[in-house]
Scaffold this motif. Structure first.
Motif, mmCIF file in Angstrom:
data_model
loop_
_atom_site.group_PDB
_atom_site.id
_atom_site.type_symbol
_atom_site.label_atom_id
_atom_site.label_comp_id
_atom_site.label_asym_id
_atom_site.label_seq_id
_atom_site.Cartn_x
_atom_site.Cartn_y
_atom_site.Cartn_z
ATOM 1 N N THR A 126 15.035 -26.222 -20.542
ATOM 2 C CA THR A 126 16.058 -27.272 -20.435
ATOM 3 C C THR A 126 17.302 -26.870 -21.225
ATOM 4 O O THR A 126 18.437 -26.965 -20.728
ATOM 5 C CB THR A 126 15.512 -28.601 -20.986
ATOM 6 O OG1 THR A 126 14.174 -28.797 -20.545
ATOM 7 C CG2 THR A 126 16.379 -29.767 -20.555
ATOM 8 N N ALA A 127 17.086 -26.429 -22.464
ATOM 9 C CA ALA A 127 18.200 -26.005 -23.313
ATOM 10 C C ALA A 127 18.886 -24.763 -22.754
ATOM 11 O O ALA A 127 20.115 -24.629 -22.826
ATOM 12 C CB ALA A 127 17.707 -25.752 -24.734
ATOM 13 N N LEU A 128 18.115 -23.845 -22.174
ATOM 14 C CA LEU A 128 18.716 -22.653 -21.566
ATOM 15 C C LEU A 128 19.627 -23.038 -20.406
ATOM 16 O O LEU A 128 20.730 -22.497 -20.257
ATOM 17 C CB LEU A 128 17.620 -21.710 -21.067
ATOM 18 C CG LEU A 128 16.795 -20.982 -22.131
ATOM 19 C CD1 LEU A 128 15.666 -20.189 -21.466
ATOM 20 C CD2 LEU A 128 17.659 -20.055 -22.976
ATOM 21 N N LEU A 129 19.179 -23.969 -19.575
ATOM 22 C CA LEU A 129 20.000 -24.425 -18.451
ATOM 23 C C LEU A 129 21.316 -25.020 -18.945
ATOM 24 O O LEU A 129 22.383 -24.771 -18.370
ATOM 25 C CB LEU A 129 19.227 -25.454 -17.633
ATOM 26 C CG LEU A 129 18.034 -24.932 -16.828
ATOM 27 C CD1 LEU A 129 17.174 -26.087 -16.336
ATOM 28 C CD2 LEU A 129 18.500 -24.081 -15.655
ATOM 29 N N ALA A 130 21.242 -25.806 -20.015
ATOM 30 C CA ALA A 130 22.458 -26.393 -20.587
ATOM 31 C C ALA A 130 23.342 -25.313 -21.204
ATOM 32 O O ALA A 130 24.573 -25.363 -21.086
ATOM 33 C CB ALA A 130 22.092 -27.441 -21.623
ATOM 34 N N ALA A 131 22.725 -24.324 -21.848
ATOM 35 C CA ALA A 131 23.488 -23.234 -22.458
ATOM 36 C C ALA A 131 24.216 -22.404 -21.405
ATOM 37 O O ALA A 131 25.248 -21.791 -21.692
ATOM 38 C CB ALA A 131 22.558 -22.335 -23.272
ATOM 39 N N MET A 132 23.696 -22.403 -20.180
ATOM 40 C CA MET A 132 24.337 -21.678 -19.081
ATOM 41 C C MET A 132 25.420 -22.516 -18.406
ATOM 42 O O MET A 132 26.029 -22.057 -17.428
ATOM 43 C CB MET A 132 23.280 -21.247 -18.063
ATOM 44 C CG MET A 132 22.315 -20.198 -18.596
ATOM 45 S SD MET A 132 20.936 -19.846 -17.456
ATOM 46 C CE MET A 132 21.818 -19.079 -16.095
#
Length: 228
Positions: free
Chosen positions: A105-111
């Motif tokens: 979830t955090a990776l998707l937001a970081a992208m």
């Protein structure tokens, strides 16, 4: 100089945080991960923040990590392959099915995604909410305790959908949440093996299913968990 002093001088110092991050990213590159946006996100989001404390020492290794409720954190190279296939563009609206630890979830937001993440286990949803809150990307994330395989139509449509697990088929209600030109990445069991699948919604409303390589992901169960 005595022998003891010489031995002390040659002792290896513990790797710094930056060195551990570089080693982690290099290990992913060695396995073929080349997407710079994925690698940058994995540099920004510390996996150990999302792993259970007793498994924190495994967070920078390319292994799956046990979670409560019989679930797992997917191995990093598998996560990277799914995110690469997703081809996420900054500003895209993203639906994630299966929050788990909240790491992806955090990776998707970081992208650069605006993420709605659905988790069937309340225990995992609450824990992920706490972890995401301290990730620096909470403002781009909406996390819900809900059945991701039967998303509420009031959520609207999404440019990208990431399904963190294996299903026999991609549910029609999930496909209905995909915007024209949008892309869904997940996994289906084909002839006894789990294989990655990329589904694109075409301009005429039809769906193109493109099967990919074998992938190691857990099976997804529909419905809300009653006890956990």
């Amino acid at each position: 100089m005595t022998q003891g002093e010489g031995d002390a001088m040659t002792e290896e110092r513990p790797a710094s945080e930056g060195e551990r991050t570089v080693a982690f990213l290099l290990s992913l590159r060695a396995q073929g991960v080349r997407d710079l946006s994925v690698l940058r996100a994995m540099e920004k989001v510390a996996r150990e923040r999302f792993a259970p404390a007793r498994f924190a020492d495994l967070a920078r290794q390319d292994v799956s990590v046990p979670l409560p409720c019989g679930q797992t954190m997917t191995a990093p190279h598998t996560v990277a392959a799914l995110l690469t296939a997703l081809d996420l563009q900054a500003g895209a609206r993203v639906l994630e099915v299966g929050t788990g630890s909240g790491y992806v979830t955090a990776l998707l937001a970081a992208m650069g995604g605006a993420v709605v993440s659905l988790e069937r286990y309340r225990t995992l949803a609450l824990a992920a909410q706490e972890r995401v809150a301290g990730s620096g990307f909470a403002g781009a994330i909406e996390l819900r305790h809900a059945d991701g395989l039967q998303p509420d139509r009031t959520l609207g449509r999404f440019d990208r959908i990431l399904v963190n697990g294996v299903t026999p088929v991609i549910p029609e209600m999930l496909l209905a949440r995909l915007a024209p030109g949008g892309r869904l990445v997940g996994a289906m069991r084909v002839e006894g093996a789990a294989r990655r699948v990329v589904v694109t919604r075409l301009a005429d409303g039809s769906f193109d299913h493109a099967p990919g390589p074998a992938v190691r992901l857990p099976p997804l169960v529909p419905g809300l968990a009653r006890a956990l």
